[in-house]
Design a protein around this motif. Structure first.
Motif, PDB file in Angstrom:
ATOM      1  N   SER A 256       0.819  -1.213   0.000  1.00 22.75           N
ATOM      2  CA  SER A 256       0.000   0.000   0.000  1.00 22.75           C
ATOM      3  C   SER A 256       0.856   1.268   0.000  1.00 22.75           C
ATOM      4  O   SER A 256       0.350   2.370  -0.219  1.00 22.75           O
ATOM      5  N   ILE A 257       2.157   1.120   0.238  1.00 22.34           N
ATOM      6  CA  ILE A 257       3.054   2.275   0.295  1.00 22.34           C
ATOM      7  C   ILE A 257       3.313   2.802  -1.115  1.00 22.34           C
ATOM      8  O   ILE A 257       3.656   2.047  -2.020  1.00 22.34           O
ATOM      9  N   ARG A 258       3.158   4.110  -1.293  1.00 26.70           N
ATOM     10  CA  ARG A 258       3.385   4.735  -2.588  1.00 26.70           C
ATOM     11  C   ARG A 258       4.671   5.567  -2.619  1.00 26.70           C
ATOM     12  O   ARG A 258       5.306   5.704  -3.658  1.00 26.70           O
ATOM     13  N   PHE A 259       5.043   6.134  -1.482  1.00 16.71           N
ATOM     14  CA  PHE A 259       6.270   6.921  -1.403  1.00 16.71           C
ATOM     15  C   PHE A 259       6.983   6.630  -0.084  1.00 16.71           C
ATOM     16  O   PHE A 259       6.341   6.333   0.923  1.00 16.71           O
ATOM     17  N   LEU A 260       8.318   6.718  -0.104  1.00 14.92           N
ATOM     18  CA  LEU A 260       9.142   6.642   1.094  1.00 14.92           C
ATOM     19  C   LEU A 260      10.073   7.848   1.103  1.00 14.92           C
ATOM     20  O   LEU A 260      10.606   8.231   0.056  1.00 14.92           O
ATOM     21  N   PHE A 261      10.272   8.445   2.265  1.00 16.02           N
ATOM     22  CA  PHE A 261      11.258   9.513   2.368  1.00 16.02           C
ATOM     23  C   PHE A 261      11.802   9.548   3.794  1.00 16.02           C
ATOM     24  O   PHE A 261      11.195   9.021   4.721  1.00 16.02           O
ATOM     25  N   GLY A 262      12.982  10.150   3.944  1.00 24.90           N
ATOM     26  CA  GLY A 262      13.563  10.211   5.274  1.00 24.90           C
ATOM     27  C   GLY A 262      14.999  10.687   5.257  1.00 24.90           C
ATOM     28  O   GLY A 262      15.463  11.313   4.297  1.00 24.90           O
ATOM     29  N   MET A 263      15.722  10.357   6.338  1.00 24.98           N
ATOM     30  CA  MET A 263      17.092  10.831   6.470  1.00 24.98           C
ATOM     31  C   MET A 263      17.854   9.956   7.452  1.00 24.98           C
ATOM     32  O   MET A 263      17.269   9.199   8.240  1.00 24.98           O
ATOM     33  N   VAL A 264      19.174  10.062   7.382  1.00 26.00           N
ATOM     34  CA  VAL A 264      20.078   9.461   8.361  1.00 26.00           C
ATOM     35  C   VAL A 264      21.050  10.549   8.777  1.00 26.00           C
ATOM     36  O   VAL A 264      21.621  11.238   7.926  1.00 26.00           O
ATOM     37  N   HIS A 274      15.263   8.285  10.240  1.00 26.78           N
ATOM     38  CA  HIS A 274      13.834   8.586  10.097  1.00 26.78           C
ATOM     39  C   HIS A 274      13.360   8.086   8.740  1.00 26.78           C
ATOM     40  O   HIS A 274      14.008   8.335   7.721  1.00 26.78           O
ATOM     41  N   VAL A 275      12.241   7.389   8.738  1.00 27.69           N
ATOM     42  CA  VAL A 275      11.620   6.934   7.501  1.00 27.69           C
ATOM     43  C   VAL A 275      10.123   7.189   7.598  1.00 27.69           C
ATOM     44  O   VAL A 275       9.494   6.847   8.606  1.00 27.69           O
ATOM     45  N   THR A 276       9.557   7.789   6.567  1.00 30.45           N
ATOM     46  CA  THR A 276       8.108   7.967   6.484  1.00 30.45           C
ATOM     47  C   THR A 276       7.583   7.238   5.257  1.00 30.45           C
ATOM     48  O   THR A 276       8.132   7.383   4.161  1.00 30.45           O
ATOM     49  N   ALA A 277       6.545   6.457   5.456  1.00 25.79           N
ATOM     50  CA  ALA A 277       5.860   5.762   4.368  1.00 25.79           C
ATOM     51  C   ALA A 277       4.539   6.481   4.106  1.00 25.79           C
ATOM     52  O   ALA A 277       3.757   6.710   5.033  1.00 25.79           O
ATOM     53  N   LYS A 278       4.298   6.825   2.848  1.00 23.09           N
ATOM     54  CA  LYS A 278       3.075   7.535   2.471  1.00 23.09           C
ATOM     55  C   LYS A 278       2.207   6.612   1.639  1.00 23.09           C
ATOM     56  O   LYS A 278       2.635   6.120   0.589  1.00 23.09           O
ATOM     57  N   THR A 279       0.999   6.362   2.101  1.00 21.50           N
ATOM     58  CA  THR A 279       0.059   5.492   1.396  1.00 21.50           C
ATOM     59  C   THR A 279      -0.977   6.341   0.665  1.00 21.50           C
ATOM     60  O   THR A 279      -1.035   7.562   0.815  1.00 21.50           O
ATOM     61  N   MET A 280      -1.823   5.685  -0.114  1.00 17.40           N
ATOM     62  CA  MET A 280      -2.861   6.406  -0.849  1.00 17.40           C
ATOM     63  C   MET A 280      -4.014   6.819   0.060  1.00 17.40           C
ATOM     64  O   MET A 280      -4.621   7.862  -0.135  1.00 17.40           O
ATOM     65  N   SER A 282      -5.810   6.902   4.236  1.00 16.92           N
ATOM     66  CA  SER A 282      -5.539   6.898   5.667  1.00 16.92           C
ATOM     67  C   SER A 282      -5.765   5.520   6.280  1.00 16.92           C
ATOM     68  O   SER A 282      -5.039   5.107   7.193  1.00 16.92           O
ATOM     69  N   ALA A 283      -6.759   4.790   5.767  1.00 13.16           N
ATOM     70  CA  ALA A 283      -7.036   3.457   6.300  1.00 13.16           C
ATOM     71  C   ALA A 283      -5.855   2.520   6.060  1.00 13.16           C
ATOM     72  O   ALA A 283      -5.540   1.668   6.904  1.00 13.16           O
ATOM     73  N   GLN A 284      -5.197   2.667   4.928  1.00 11.14           N
ATOM     74  CA  GLN A 284      -4.018   1.849   4.645  1.00 11.14           C
ATOM     75  C   GLN A 284      -2.886   2.198   5.610  1.00 11.14           C
ATOM     76  O   GLN A 284      -2.168   1.317   6.088  1.00 11.14           O
ATOM     77  N   ALA A 285      -2.724   3.490   5.887  1.00  9.02           N
ATOM     78  CA  ALA A 285      -1.693   3.919   6.829  1.00  9.02           C
ATOM     79  C   ALA A 285      -1.984   3.382   8.225  1.00  9.02           C
ATOM     80  O   ALA A 285      -1.070   2.972   8.950  1.00  9.02           O
ATOM     81  N   LEU A 288      -0.945  -0.211   8.309  1.00 12.60           N
ATOM     82  CA  LEU A 288       0.514  -0.319   8.342  1.00 12.60           C
ATOM     83  C   LEU A 288       1.036   0.002   9.739  1.00 12.60           C
ATOM     84  O   LEU A 288       1.921  -0.702  10.258  1.00 12.60           O
ATOM     85  N   GLU A 289       0.496   1.044  10.345  1.00 13.18           N
ATOM     86  CA  GLU A 289       0.917   1.420  11.695  1.00 13.18           C
ATOM     87  C   GLU A 289       0.649   0.285  12.690  1.00 13.18           C
ATOM     88  O   GLU A 289       1.516  -0.062  13.507  1.00 13.18           O
ATOM     89  N   GLU A 290      -0.524  -0.313  12.621  1.00  8.40           N
ATOM     90  CA  GLU A 290      -0.872  -1.392  13.548  1.00  8.40           C
ATOM     91  C   GLU A 290       0.035  -2.602  13.355  1.00  8.40           C
ATOM     92  O   GLU A 290       0.434  -3.260  14.320  1.00  8.40           O
ATOM     93  N   THR A 291       0.367  -2.903  12.104  1.00 11.54           N
ATOM     94  CA  THR A 291       1.256  -4.038  11.832  1.00 11.54           C
ATOM     95  C   THR A 291       2.642  -3.782  12.400  1.00 11.54           C
ATOM     96  O   THR A 291       3.254  -4.660  13.010  1.00 11.54           O
ATOM     97  N   LEU A 292       3.152  -2.565  12.207  1.00 16.97           N
ATOM     98  CA  LEU A 292       4.480  -2.232  12.717  1.00 16.97           C
ATOM     99  C   LEU A 292       4.514  -2.248  14.243  1.00 16.97           C
ATOM    100  O   LEU A 292       5.492  -2.715  14.847  1.00 16.97           O
ATOM    101  N   GLU A 293       3.461  -1.751  14.861  1.00 14.78           N
ATOM    102  CA  GLU A 293       3.385  -1.787  16.327  1.00 14.78           C
ATOM    103  C   GLU A 293       3.371  -3.233  16.826  1.00 14.78           C
ATOM    104  O   GLU A 293       4.003  -3.563  17.836  1.00 14.78           O
ATOM    105  N   GLY A 294       2.668  -4.101  16.097  1.00 16.44           N
ATOM    106  CA  GLY A 294       2.630  -5.511  16.476  1.00 16.44           C
ATOM    107  C   GLY A 294       4.001  -6.169  16.355  1.00 16.44           C
ATOM    108  O   GLY A 294       4.404  -6.948  17.228  1.00 16.44           O
ATOM    109  N   LEU A 295       4.716  -5.848  15.282  1.00 19.19           N
ATOM    110  CA  LEU A 295       6.055  -6.399  15.104  1.00 19.19           C
ATOM    111  C   LEU A 295       7.009  -5.894  16.187  1.00 19.19           C
ATOM    112  O   LEU A 295       7.862  -6.642  16.678  1.00 19.19           O
TER     113      LEU A 295
END
Length: 349
Positions: A256-264, A274-280, A282-285, A288-295
């Motif tokens: 569902s991710i369409r763009f990634l951006f960030g920095m080191v 820092h990494v930000t994933a941008k989806t199409m 809000s429900a997809q985001a 994704l947030e819930e999955t990452l929190e679970g991991l």
């Protein structure tokens, strides 16, 4: 194909070779971003863009990151000094670098990454080209693009003929990097202190000036403060196919991710990512947030009670990960304290 960008960079360094950190001043970063954006504006159409503060990387970031492994730091520094003494070329004199990459799907689960890299600094680019010609034994092709010349070298042959002696796993890795090289890499002088190199079709496109990098990607590149490295890019469809995933839900969220951006970035307290994933949507985001929190929770549970020092460190890193969401964007922030950076780097043989 994942070695290609790294292989290109090492190929140029090979051609040229044969011929305690502190925080950056924010005002200086603003000035450097303006300079980096000048290089970004030269890029042809690119699906992903990276900028690098080469000057700060060599002066402060690399010594800070490798402080926990003095032997490795000394080895890297020695190689750079050897190159300078043999050729008069000091790669630490480059100030800024930007890379623009086109990503094309060539088959199911296979992608081709085609970069062009522009580097600027206190260097004599005409002299660097002359050295490259000499080192190659004058085995190069010259092509005119408008009023400019680009020089095409058979880098795979050059690397193969001059690869270091290695055995076992090291030999296999060297061969893998060599095999990832394109047969040819093009190099051109942009101006007196700016050099461009990469796939010949990408360098040709840059010189022709017929296309420019995506406006959306360029905007995302500037969303975070200028750091040692900034990046932004559109994500190709089917990204999950590149990852060893057994979880269909995780694969769905990644796709569902369409763009990634960030920095080191690096300062006197450690390394920040820092990494930000941008989806199409809000429900997809949210998914994704819930999955990452679970991991994150699962990783902390698996490693949290370990007696091993390395696994305790990994558990700390997991706990330090901060996950947040705003509309259709999910952000991951991680600050690795210098003590943990030292411990991580000390593991490198």
């Amino acid at each position: 194909m994942k070695f290609k960008i790294v292989a290109f960079t090492f190929a140029l360094l090979l051609i040229l070779n044969m011929a305690g950190p502190v925080a950056a001043d924010p005002r200086l970063n603003v000035a450097k971003r303006a300079k980096a954006n000048q290089l970004v504006a030269m890029l042809p159409q690119s699906d992903a863009i990276m900028t690098m503060d080469v000057e700060r990387f060599f002066a402060t970031a690399m010594p800070g990151i490798l402080a926990g492994n003095p032997q490795l730091l000394a080895s890297v520094t020695q190689k750079i000094d050897e190159m300078r003494s043999r050729t008069g070329i000091d790669i630490r004199r480059f100030e800024l670098l930007t890379a623009g990459v086109n990503i094309a799907q060539t088959a199911p689960s296979k992608y081709d990454f085609r970069p062009v890299i522009i580097a600027r600094g206190d260097v004599d680019t005409a002299a660097l080209i002359a050295s490259a010609k000499t080192v190659s034994g004058n085995k190069y092709k010259e092509e005119r693009v408008g009023s400019r010349s680009m020089y095409i070298f058979n880098t795979k042959q050059l690397v193969d003929e001059n690869k270091p002696a290695a055995t076992g796993a090291n030999a296999a890795m060297v061969d893998k990097v060599i095999n990832a090289l394109s047969t040819d890499v093009a190099v051109t002088v942009v101006d007196a202190n700016t050099l461009a190199f990469g796939y010949q079709d990408r360098v040709r496109e840059m010189l022709a000036g017929g296309s420019k990098a995506s406006g959306e990607v360029v905007k995302l590149l500037d969303r975070k403060p200028f750091a040692v490295m900034n990046f932004a890019g559109s994500v190709p469809a089917g990204l999950s196919s590149l990852l060893p995933l057994d979880n269909d839900e995780l694969g769905k969220n990644i796709d569902s991710i369409r763009f990634l951006f960030g920095m080191v970035d690096v300062d006197n307290t450690g390394t920040s990512m820092h990494v930000t994933a941008k989806t199409m949507q809000s429900a997809q985001a949210q998914g994704l947030e819930e999955t990452l929190e679970g991991l994150k929770l699962l990783g902390g549970m698996l490693l949290g009670n370990s007696k091993r020092a390395d696994q305790q460190m990994y558990a700390r890193l997991i706990q330090n990960v901060q996950i947040s969401r705003s509309a259709a964007e999910v952000s991951i922030d991680l600050k690795v304290p210098q003590t943990d950076v030292n411990e991580l780097v000390a593991l490198i043989k």
